[in-house]
Scaffold this active site. Structure first.
Site, mmCIF file in Angstrom:
data_model
loop_
_atom_site.group_PDB
_atom_site.id
_atom_site.type_symbol
_atom_site.label_atom_id
_atom_site.label_comp_id
_atom_site.label_asym_id
_atom_site.label_seq_id
_atom_site.Cartn_x
_atom_site.Cartn_y
_atom_site.Cartn_z
ATOM 1 N NE ARG A 138 -0.780 -2.072 3.387
ATOM 2 C CZ ARG A 138 -1.315 -3.256 3.122
ATOM 3 N NH1 ARG A 138 -2.574 -3.367 2.868
ATOM 4 N NH2 ARG A 138 -0.561 -4.333 3.154
ATOM 5 C CB THR A 139 3.875 2.429 1.723
ATOM 6 O OG1 THR A 139 3.340 2.036 2.983
ATOM 7 C CG2 THR A 139 4.587 3.757 1.875
ATOM 8 C CE LYS A 191 26.436 -3.512 -11.071
ATOM 9 N NZ LYS A 191 26.456 -2.708 -12.298
ATOM 10 N NE ARG A 218 8.401 0.874 3.201
ATOM 11 C CZ ARG A 218 7.219 0.346 3.527
ATOM 12 N NH1 ARG A 218 6.967 -0.918 3.280
ATOM 13 N NH2 ARG A 218 6.286 1.096 4.101
ATOM 14 C CG HIS A 242 5.980 4.359 7.644
ATOM 15 N ND1 HIS A 242 5.737 5.159 6.543
ATOM 16 C CD2 HIS A 242 5.460 3.139 7.335
ATOM 17 C CE1 HIS A 242 5.096 4.437 5.631
ATOM 18 N NE2 HIS A 242 4.919 3.215 6.084
HETATM 19 C C1 NCD Z 1 3.979 -0.843 7.907
HETATM 20 C C2 NCD Z 1 5.454 -0.687 7.601
HETATM 21 O O1 NCD Z 1 5.915 -1.017 6.513
HETATM 22 O O2 NCD Z 1 6.121 -0.198 8.499
HETATM 23 N N1 NCD Z 1 3.220 -1.029 6.752
HETATM 24 C C3 NCD Z 1 2.816 0.067 6.053
HETATM 25 O O3 NCD Z 1 3.622 0.817 5.538
HETATM 26 N N2 NCD Z 1 1.498 0.312 6.018
HETATM 27 C C4 NCD Z 1 3.673 -1.782 8.988
HETATM 28 C C5 NCD Z 1 4.144 -3.186 8.901
HETATM 29 O O4 NCD Z 1 4.767 -3.610 7.928
HETATM 30 O O5 NCD Z 1 3.859 -3.929 9.840
#
Ligand code: NCD
Length: 337
Positions: A57-58, A86, A107, A135
């Site tokens: 989703r992110t 590398k 990320r 986050h």
């Molecule tokens: C979370 C994350 O990636 O930190 N997910 C998200 O981005 N909605 C939570 C998780 O992975 O548990």
């Protein structure tokens, strides 16, 4: 803060007025996210969407938010297919990638990595999760959801009772959300976790220093009572040395219909950043609550698009121009938001 051109790396960058500004812009995005209107305000702009850790989703909602503003999205998703394997430094990657995009979302599994990358970048960088650290966009969408859920109960954020449950040590969502909420006043935080997976001491200390009440407990039943919001989290298996170690904690704290009815006050909002671990041995948020009107998890994911659109509009400085580049949609759009 001054949004145009800014990197968004940590919630510690925000004051309460910044959060409110983001929320106002997010709400103005509703007709676009709900496909009543189309805008081309970012026509020609390119998002570098770089995800070096699993995400659904992110990643997709950042991409979708950028598309909804009229921009184009380029994805880099496999760390093994990138030159980072590398031996290239994050600094070099940042310098290079910023030549190919107008804004970057990133990320990465390492705490501090996105900040390091952003120091080399010539375009804004938004942190979509740096290991167990932070986050920020998730915290913003969570708080936006909390605000709306409480508003529908004639309540505000100030003075609310918020319980956070699960892996509070490794969960970057709870690290960012608790610090963001601490910009408001008079909050009671109930932190429910196994002793070994407690919220980092420095965060608890900061919450207390800002005048909030913090209760830490291993007892789910007593912790669940008298909250406005219960925010559940998954055991972050990928942060443990091995699966066996994560298994020690998986399934320890679960919410289902029976437990909710027994311990939670009737109006308690149920939240989770998702993904929930629905395997039998985990199941921290049971499917038997799926039809519960207080289950806000899918309102969170819908709100994520609005909040991410707002972050793009503010950092690329087009928030006031979105409507100028808009028209009605041509196609059938009866979606139920
Ligand atoms: C979370 C994350 O990636 O930190 N997910 C998200 O981005 N909605 C939570 C998780 O992975 O548990």
């Amino acid at each position: 803060m001054h949004f145009p051109g800014a990197h968004i790396i940590s919630v510690s960058q925000f004051e309460r007025s910044d959060v409110e500004r983001i929320f106002d812009v997010a709400s103005a995005m509703r007709p676009y996210a709900h496909r009543e209107r189309v805008t081309k305000v970012l026509d020609g702009a390119i998002l570098g969407n770089m995800f070096f850790e699993p995400s659904t989703r992110t990643r997709v909602s950042f991409g979708c938010a950028f598309n909804l503003l009229g921009g184009e999205v380029r994805e880099t998703t496999d760390i093994k297919a990138s030159s980072l394997t590398k031996g290239e430094s994050l600094y070099d990657t940042g310098r290079v990638m910023s030549g190919y995009s107008d804004i970057i979302v990133m990320r990465h599994p390492q705490a501090g990595s996105v900040a390091e990358f952003s120091r080399a970048s010539r375009v804004p960088v938004l942190n979509a999760g740096d290991g167990p650290n932070e986050h920020p966009s998730q915290a913003l969408l969570d708080l936006y959801t909390i605000k709306r859920e409480l508003m529908s109960r004639q309540q505000g954020i100030d003075g609310m009772h918020l319980a956070m449950v699960g892996d509070l040590k490794h969960g970057r969502t709870v690290h960012s959300l608790s610090q963001l909420v601490s910009l408001y006043s008079n909050i009671r935080f109930t932190l429910i976790s196994p002793r070994e997976l407690r919220m980092p001491e420095e965060i608890v200390e900061e919450l207390r220093q800002r005048g909030h009440e913090v209760v830490e407990t291993e007892d789910m039943e007593s912790g669940l009572t008298a909250n406005d919001i219960v925010y559940l989290t998954r055991i972050q298996e990928e942060r443990f040395a091995n699966k066996m170690e994560a298994d020690l904690y998986r399934g320890r704290f679960r919410l289902n219909q029976a437990i909710y009815t027994r311990y939670c006050q009737p109006n308690t909002v149920i939240m989770h950043p998702l993904p929930r671990d629905s395997r039998d041995d985990a199941n921290e948020l049971d499917n038997d609550l799926n039809q519960h009107p207080n289950l806000a998890i899918f309102r969170q994911t819908d709100n994520g698009v609005l909040v991410r659109m707002a972050l793009f509009a503010l950092t690329l400085d087009v928030a006031d121009q979105v409507d100028k580049h808009a028209r009605d949609v041509n196609w059938y759009t009866e979606r139920r938001f």
